[in-house]
Write an enzyme that holds these catalytic residues in place. Structure first.
Site, PDB file in Angstrom:
ATOM      1  CE  LYS A  33     -17.575 -16.274 -40.056  1.00  0.00           C
ATOM      2  NZ  LYS A  33     -17.675 -15.839 -38.659  1.00  0.00           N
ATOM      3  CE  LYS A  77     -15.001 -13.525 -41.584  1.00  0.00           C
ATOM      4  NZ  LYS A  77     -15.473 -13.863 -40.303  1.00  0.00           N
TER       5      LYS A  77
END
Ligand code: PBG
Length: 322
Positions: free
Chosen positions: A193, A246
């Site tokens: 992330k 992400k």
């Protein structure tokens, strides 16, 4: 030799039959923002078409989505009271526990419930972990995340998805879940992330912007692909059942390299800023939303995503855009 690749693109039937990438409703995950209330809907200015919803409209919407084949949901709770420890994250009377129970009660096993685990939507300072001075504390945060994971599992969640980026949280959650009798629930780690400006609209939606500083001491630097791979592989060692990259679009290279090296399924999160950019330019008539969304979702799939989490999921299925 007369080699002409165009021969195989001549008719739409040929093109359809030879498409290398397939995407169906089964791979799409619809995110939901859940209010700690029985009713109510609040539009989100920066995410046209997406709302924060109370428990009852949430369940109704998920039930309607089942008809589209949309069977996996990702839940984010909105705290109605915040404190320094993000207490409502693990609260029996918090939005996520209530929502999971209500969905299970009404829809049984017809839906796969994934719950985001993080503190940022529940802390008054807006960071994903406990804070001391300007420090975001790592190990002190783990028991709080683990408590939230256990509460969601107890309510009936199938998949627990930690998005905080503290070191060791996958192992901590696995240990916590196992000890509480939930060794059968899966962990989908937001393993790779990035500290991304593409989360802007989400933070408006979830009221989760950090009040001070930013998330760069725990989320990844967008320049780093090797570190990104390392984070995901570490989470496999800690017991992650699935990984995630992400945001999606600016990181398809990272998605591909993780897919090639890890033997667990990999999800990609087509995040809020990616959604809002498409919506904004479509509203101005600058792009064809249907065609752009089709291209984006297929591209994420082509890069290797097993699941695609997208705010466009419902609309793409409803409109037959895929
Ligand atoms: C919580 C969390 C965030 C997103 C998912 N979980 C925001 C953040 O890290 O600030 C972003 C999702 C999106 O932008 O759609 N940690």
């Amino acid at each position: 030799m007369n080699i002409r690749p165009r021969r195989l693109r001549r008719t739409s039937l040929l093109r359809e039959s030879l498409a290398e990438t397939q995407l169906s409703a089964a791979q799409l995950v619809q995110p939901h923002f859940v209010l700690n209330a029985d009713t109510g809907r609040e539009p989100i200015a920066s995410m046209p078409g997406i709302e924060r919803v109370g428990i009852r409209p949430l369940v109704e919407r998920i039930e309607r989505d089942l008809e589209l084949g949309l069977r996996t949901v990702l839940l984010f709770g909105l705290a109605d009271s915040k404190d320094a420890r993000g207490s409502q994250a693990a609260d029996e009377h918090g939005p996520v526990v209530r929502a999971v129970r209500a969905i299970r009660e009404r829809l049984g096993e017809r839906v796969t419930i994934v719950t985001d685990v993080c503190l940022c939507g529940y802390t008054d300072h807006g960071h994903c972990g406990l804070v001391r001075g300007s420090q975001v504390l790592n190990d002190e945060t783990l028991p709080l995340l683990s408590a939230a994971a256990v509460a969601y599992a107890k309510a009936g969640a199938d998949v627990i998805a930690p998005s905080d980026m503290m070191d060791g949280r996958v192992a901590a959650l696995r240990t916590g879940l196992d000890a509480a009798g939930y060794s059968d629930r899966a962990l989908l780690s937001y393993s790779t992330k990035f500290a991304s400006a593409f989360y802007g609209p989400f933070r408006e939606a979830a009221h989760s912007a950090p009040q001070q500083g930013d998330r760069r001491s725990y989320q990844l630097d967008h320049r780093n692909a090797r570190e990104a791979l390392r984070e995901s592989l570490l989470d496999v060692d800690e017991g992650a059942d699935m990984l995630m990259v992400k945001p999606a679009l600016a990181y398809l290279d990272v998605l591909r390299s993780i897919k090639e090296r890890a033997l667990v399924p990999v999800a990609a999160y087509n995040v809020s800023g990616e959604y809002s950019m498409v919506k904004a330019s479509a509203e101005r008539g600058w792009i064809d939303e249907r065609a752009v969304v089709r291209e984006i979702l297929h591209s994420i799939r082509r890069a290797g995503a097993d699941w695609i989490i997208s705010y466009h999921a419902r609309e793409a299925l409803q409109g037959g855009w895929l």
